[in-house]
Scaffold this motif. Structure first.
Motif, PDB file in Angstrom:
ATOM      1  N   VAL A   1       0.834  -1.206   0.000  1.00  0.00           N
ATOM      2  CA  VAL A   1       0.000   0.000   0.000  1.00  0.00           C
ATOM      3  C   VAL A   1       0.868   1.255   0.000  1.00  0.00           C
ATOM      4  N   HIS A   2       2.150   1.086   0.337  1.00  0.00           N
ATOM      5  CA  HIS A   2       3.039   2.248   0.438  1.00  0.00           C
ATOM      6  C   HIS A   2       3.838   2.416  -0.851  1.00  0.00           C
ATOM      7  N   MET A   3       3.152   3.017  -1.835  1.00  0.00           N
ATOM      8  CA  MET A   3       3.769   3.374  -3.105  1.00  0.00           C
ATOM      9  C   MET A   3       3.712   4.889  -3.226  1.00  0.00           C
ATOM     10  N   PRO A   4       4.648   5.486  -3.954  1.00  0.00           N
ATOM     11  CA  PRO A   4       4.639   6.949  -4.079  1.00  0.00           C
ATOM     12  C   PRO A   4       3.322   7.452  -4.651  1.00  0.00           C
ATOM     13  N   GLY A   5       2.763   8.457  -4.027  1.00  0.00           N
ATOM     14  CA  GLY A   5       1.516   9.055  -4.486  1.00  0.00           C
ATOM     15  C   GLY A   5       1.735  10.452  -5.026  1.00  0.00           C
TER      16      GLY A   5
ATOM     17  N   MET B   1       5.842  14.916  -0.696  1.00  0.00           N
ATOM     18  CA  MET B   1       6.548  16.176  -0.455  1.00  0.00           C
ATOM     19  C   MET B   1       8.054  16.005  -0.612  1.00  0.00           C
ATOM     20  N   LYS B   2       8.679  17.022  -1.164  1.00  0.00           N
ATOM     21  CA  LYS B   2      10.127  17.108  -1.103  1.00  0.00           C
ATOM     22  C   LYS B   2      10.500  17.702   0.254  1.00  0.00           C
ATOM     23  N   LEU B   3      11.785  17.617   0.589  1.00  0.00           N
ATOM     24  CA  LEU B   3      12.205  18.109   1.898  1.00  0.00           C
ATOM     25  C   LEU B   3      11.853  19.577   2.109  1.00  0.00           C
ATOM     26  N   GLU B   4      12.071  20.395   1.080  1.00  0.00           N
ATOM     27  CA  GLU B   4      11.776  21.810   1.229  1.00  0.00           C
ATOM     28  C   GLU B   4      10.280  22.058   1.429  1.00  0.00           C
ATOM     29  N   GLU B   5       9.439  21.187   0.824  1.00  0.00           N
ATOM     30  CA  GLU B   5       7.992  21.303   1.016  1.00  0.00           C
ATOM     31  C   GLU B   5       7.603  20.869   2.429  1.00  0.00           C
TER      32      GLU B   5
ATOM     33  N   CYS C   1       8.947   6.190   5.348  1.00  0.00           N
ATOM     34  CA  CYS C   1       9.201   7.535   4.819  1.00  0.00           C
ATOM     35  C   CYS C   1      10.672   7.738   4.470  1.00  0.00           C
ATOM     36  N   LEU C   2      11.571   7.253   5.303  1.00  0.00           N
ATOM     37  CA  LEU C   2      12.997   7.404   5.011  1.00  0.00           C
ATOM     38  C   LEU C   2      13.411   6.557   3.812  1.00  0.00           C
ATOM     39  N   SER C   3      12.765   5.413   3.625  1.00  0.00           N
ATOM     40  CA  SER C   3      13.054   4.583   2.445  1.00  0.00           C
ATOM     41  C   SER C   3      12.633   5.297   1.173  1.00  0.00           C
ATOM     42  N   GLN C   4      11.447   5.933   1.195  1.00  0.00           N
ATOM     43  CA  GLN C   4      11.004   6.670   0.013  1.00  0.00           C
ATOM     44  C   GLN C   4      11.883   7.898  -0.206  1.00  0.00           C
ATOM     45  N   LEU C   5      12.284   8.551   0.875  1.00  0.00           N
ATOM     46  CA  LEU C   5      13.167   9.714   0.755  1.00  0.00           C
ATOM     47  C   LEU C   5      14.476   9.325   0.092  1.00  0.00           C
ATOM     48  N   GLN C   6      15.016   8.190   0.483  1.00  0.00           N
ATOM     49  CA  GLN C   6      16.266   7.716  -0.119  1.00  0.00           C
ATOM     50  C   GLN C   6      16.069   7.331  -1.575  1.00  0.00           C
ATOM     51  N   ASP C   7      14.909   6.762  -1.893  1.00  0.00           N
ATOM     52  CA  ASP C   7      14.643   6.274  -3.256  1.00  0.00           C
ATOM     53  C   ASP C   7      14.308   7.410  -4.215  1.00  0.00           C
ATOM     54  N   LEU C   8      13.427   8.333  -3.785  1.00  0.00           N
ATOM     55  CA  LEU C   8      12.899   9.344  -4.703  1.00  0.00           C
ATOM     56  C   LEU C   8      13.113  10.780  -4.250  1.00  0.00           C
ATOM     57  N   GLY C   9      13.561  10.962  -3.014  1.00  0.00           N
ATOM     58  CA  GLY C   9      13.712  12.322  -2.505  1.00  0.00           C
ATOM     59  C   GLY C   9      12.416  12.948  -2.053  1.00  0.00           C
ATOM     60  N   THR C  10      11.382  12.117  -1.863  1.00  0.00           N
ATOM     61  CA  THR C  10      10.080  12.623  -1.410  1.00  0.00           C
ATOM     62  C   THR C  10       9.534  11.708  -0.332  1.00  0.00           C
ATOM     63  N   MET C  11       8.500  12.176   0.374  1.00  0.00           N
ATOM     64  CA  MET C  11       7.780  11.350   1.342  1.00  0.00           C
ATOM     65  C   MET C  11       6.438  11.996   1.617  1.00  0.00           C
TER      66      MET C  11
ATOM     67  N   CYS D   1       7.621  12.154  13.930  1.00  0.00           N
ATOM     68  CA  CYS D   1       7.974  11.633  12.592  1.00  0.00           C
ATOM     69  C   CYS D   1       8.462  12.766  11.691  1.00  0.00           C
ATOM     70  N   HIS D   2       7.809  13.917  11.761  1.00  0.00           N
ATOM     71  CA  HIS D   2       8.192  15.062  10.934  1.00  0.00           C
ATOM     72  C   HIS D   2       9.568  15.583  11.321  1.00  0.00           C
TER      73      HIS D   2
END
Length: 603
Positions: free
Chosen positions: A260-264, A268-272, A549-559, A585-586
Motif C-alpha cells: 500500500v506504500h507506493m509513491p503518491g 513532499m520534497k524536503l523543502e515542502e 518515509c525514510l526509504s522513500q526519501l532515499q529512493d525518490l527524494g520525497t515522502m 515523525c516530521h
C-alpha cells in the motif's frame, strides 16, 4: 489524455512492467493501463491496487483464461442471466443487468457464473466511453424466490464490483426485491452514511423509470427495449473466437500482492516538508493527526449488538462487503468472512490472547498461525504491515503475554522471521508492558511451546541491546533488538539515536537475508520483521512510519507522512497513538536530512 494523465499512465506502466519483467511475461499495454487508471481517476497507486485486486480475484476463483466459445461458459453467456444492454443511460454509463430468477444454484456453479460476469464486463469496459462514464448495475430480483438466491455468489459479484473491477460503479439498483430480502436491507441502510445510501438503491419495478429513461430499459422493467439477451450476447461473442485477453497471462502469476506504500501524487520534497512544518507549527500538525484519528481503522465500522441483526446476517453480508463496512459481530455470531471484520479479535475464546481489549486486530491483515490438531484457534494479536514498495515487510504485534509466548515463537518460526524489534522495556512506570519472552542471559535456554530458544550472545549499546538467539526444531538464528530509550506514549529524546537504531536493524536484516542464500526466494529485502511495543500500535507504528518515509526519501527524494500513517492504520488499527509521535515523525525526518547533508544552509 491530459499531460498529467499521460504522466500517470507512464508511471503506472513503469511500476507494473517492472513486475512483469521479474516474472518473464509480456508487458502491459497502454490501452489496458488507461482502463485501470480511468477507473481510479488516474490515481496511480489506487490503479495499481485495482489491477492486482482484479488479477488476484480472478486467480483466487480459478479464472485464469476466459474461453467464451467453449462450454460451459458459452451456454452461460447465452442464458440471458447476465447481459450488458445495448443502450446507455443519459450520462453515457453502460447498463449491466443481472436477472436473479434465471439463476439456479443446483444447476450452475459459481465458477461458471463468475467467468461469464468477468467476460461480459471486460468487453463492456473496452469502450472508452464506458471507462469515462462508468457502469450502472441493475440487480433484477423480480419474480425470483429464495431458491434463486445464493449468498456466496452475491457476495462475490458485489465484491468484484466494489473494488476488483476496472469500472466506475455509479449506481446499483435492486429492483423488485422480495419481502424476505427487503427487511434486512432496510435495517442495514439505517447504518449507512448518506453518500453510500445514494449509491445503492432498492426500487420498486414501477419506480425504476424515475431513475433511468424508458428508452434505455427493457420492456419487463418498464422500458421500450425488447429483452433479447441471447441475441445481444451472441452478437458480443461474434468474432471473439481465438481472441486472447491481454491480462490472461498476468492472471496466472502466483499471488504476490502490492504494497500500500507506493509513491503518491501528493508526496513532499524536503523543502515542502519544511514549509509545511513552518506554516502549520506543532499545533497544526497535531490538528492534522486529529483528522487522521477521526478515520476509523478500516473504511467504516459499526458494532452490531447481539440479537439485533443476528438472524439477518447472511443477507447483510452481501452489502457490507460491497460498501466496505466494518462490522464487529457479537460473540454469539459465528459468521464472518465478508471483509473488514474484527471477528477473531472479539470472540470470547480469543479474548485472553489480547493484552488490551481495545487494541483491535483486523481480520483482513491478521497473521494466522498454522493449524494444529486439537487446537481451537489460529489467532494471535499480530498484523501484517506493508513497507515501502514491500508487501508484508513487518508484523506489528503486542508485547507477548506469558500465555502467548508459545504462539509468538510459532509465528516467528512459521513466518521465517529473522529480526525482532522491541521498542519497550518489560516494565515501565511500575507496570508490566511486555513479558520476558526470551532467555535474558547469555547461554540461557527456554522452551516456549515446541520451540527451544537459546541466547547465544548479548551486545549492549548505549540506547539498545542486541541479542543473538538460536531457535531449535532445526537451527535458525534470530536477532533480537530492544530499544531502551523510548518512554511509553512519548517519543525518544533524540531522533538520531532512533534512526541509528533503525539503521542497525536494517543492516542486520540484509546480512541475515544474504546468509540464507538460495533458501530465501521471496522479496529481496527478506521476510517480515516482527516489530512490537506493548500494545503494538504507538511506538511500533512510529518505527514503521519512519522506515517507510525514510526509504522513500532515499529512493525518490520525497515522502508523505500523513498518507503513510493513514495507510498504515488500514492494516494495523490505530498505528501511531499520540499527536506527539506523529509530530516526532516530521522532526525526525528533518533531523536525519540535516545530518545527512540533504538540506542547504538556508534551510
Amino acid at each position: 489524455i491530459f499531460p498529467t494523465n499521460l504522466t500517470a499512465t507512464k508511471q503506472f506502466l513503469e511500476e507494473i512492467n517492472k513486475w512483469t519483467t521479474q516474472h518473464g511475461v509480456s508487458p502491459l499495454s497502454w490501452e489496458v493501463a488507461v482502463k485501470f487508471l480511468m477507473a481510479r481517476k488516474f490515481d496511480v497507486l489506487r490503479a495499481i491496487e485495482l489491477f492486482h485486486s482484479y488479477r488476484e480475484t480472478r486467480l483466487k476463483e480459478g479464472i485464469v483464461k476466459l474461453q467464451p466459445m467453449e462450454e460451459p461458459l458459452r451456454s452461460e453467456l447465452l442464458s440471458g442471466k447476465f447481459t450488458v444492454l445495448s443502450t446507455r443511460d443519459p450520462s453515457g454509463a453502460s447498463i449491466a443487468l443481472y436477472t436473479a430468477k434465471l439463476h439456479h444454484p443446483n444447476k450452475t456453479g459459481n465458477h461458471v457464473v463468475l467467468q461469464a460476469l468477468f467476460y461480459l464486463l471486460d468487453r463492456a469496459v473496452e469502450s472508452f466511453e464506458t471507462q469515462r462514464n462508468g457502469l450502472v448495475f441493475i440487480y433484477d430480483m423480480g419474480g425470483s424466490n429464495y431458491n434463486n438466491f445464493e449468498l456466496d455468489l452475491s457476495k462475490k459479484i458485489l465484491n468484484l464490483l466494489k473494488g476488483a473491477f476496472p469500472a466506475r460503479l455509479k449506481k446499483v439498483f435492486i429492483v423488485g426485491a422480495p419481502v424476505w430480502f427487503r427487511v434486512p436491507y432496510n435495517l442495514l441502510s439505517l447504518l449507512l452514511k448518506e453518500k453510500l445510501r445514494e449509491r445503492v438503491q432498492m426500487v420498486k419495478m414501477t419506480d425504476l423509470r424515475q431513475h433511468l429513461p424508458r428508452d434505455c430499459l427493457p420492456e419487463h422493467l418498464g422500458g421500450v427495449l425488447p429483452l433479447d439477451a441471447h441475441s445481444w450476447n451472441q452478437q458480443l461473442l461474434a468474432g471473439q473466437n481465438g481472441r486472447v485477453d491481454p491480462v490472461d497471462e498476468l492472471v496466472g502469476i502466483p499471488l504476490v500482492g502490492t504494497s500500500v506504500h507506493m509513491p503518491g501524487p501528493e508526496a513532499m520534497k524536503l523543502e515542502e516538508l519544511i514549509s509545511h512544518l513552518s506554516r502549520a507549527q506543532r499545533s497544526g500538525i497535531y490538528a492534522e493527526y486529529d483528522e487522521i484519528r477521526k478515520d476509523p481503522p478500516s473504511p467504516q465500522n459499526y458494532i452490531i449488538p447481539c440479537g439485533t441483526f443476528c438472524r439477518f446476517r447472511t443477507f447483510i453480508g452481501v452489502f457490507v462487503l460491497m460498501l466496505g463496512i466494518s462490522v464487529v459481530l457479537c460473540s454469539c455470531c459465528t459468521w464472518g468472512g465478508c471483509g473488514y471484520f474484527y471477528y477473531f479479535f472479539s470472540t470470547a475464546y480469543n479474548q485472553e490472547r489480547n493484552r488490551y481489549g481495545d487494541v483491535l486486530c483486523l481480520d483482513q491483515t491478521r497473521v494466522c498461525l498454522k493449524s494444529r490438531k486439537n487446537e481451537r484457534s489460529d489467532y494471535i494479536n499480530a498484523s501484517f504491515m506493508d513497507g515501502y514498495k514491500q508487501k508484508n515487510a513487518y508484523i506489528g504485534t503486542q508485547g507477548p503475554l506469558e500465555r502467548t509466548y508459545g504462539d509468538f515463537w510459532r509465528m516467528v518460526w512459521e513466518q521465517n522471521v529473522l529480526i525482532i524489534v522491541m521498542t519497550t522495556r518489560t516494565d515501565e512506570g511500575g507496570r508490566r508492558k511486555c513479558g520476558q519472552y526470551w532467555p535474558l542471559q547469555e547461554g540461557g535456554q527456554e522452551v516456549y511451546g515446541h520451540i527451544a530458544v537459546v541466547n547465544q550472545r548479548v551486545d549492549n549499546h548505549s540506547h539498545y541491546n542486541q541479542t543473538t538467539l538460536e531457535l531449535h526444531n532445526t537451527e535458525r538464528q534470530v536477532t533480537h533488538f530492544q530499544y531502551i530509550s523510548w518512554p511509553d506514549y512519548g517519543v525518544p529524546t533524540s531522533a538520531v539515536t532512533l534512526i541509528d537504531f533503525l539503521g542497525a536493524v536494517k543492516r542486520q536484516q540484509k546480512r541475515a537475508v544474504q546468509a540464507m542464500g538460495t533458501q530465501w526466494r521471496g522479496h529481496p529485502l527478506g521476510p517480515p520483521m516482527v516489530v512490537h511495543c506493548s500494545a503494538g500500535i504507538g511506538r511500533t507504528g512510529t518505527f514503521c512510519a519512519l522506515d517507510i518515509c525514510l526509504s522513500q526519501l532515499q529512493d525518490l527524494g520525497t515522502m508523505n507522512i500523513c498518507q503513510t500513517v493513514r495507510r498504515m492504520r488500514t492494516q494495523r488499527a490505530f498505528s501511531i497513538q499520540t499527536p506527539e509521535q506523529y509530530y516526532f515523525c516530521h522532526t525526525a525526518i528533518l533531523e536525519h536530512a540535516q545530518r545527512q547533508g540533504l538540506l542547504t544552509a538556508n534551510q
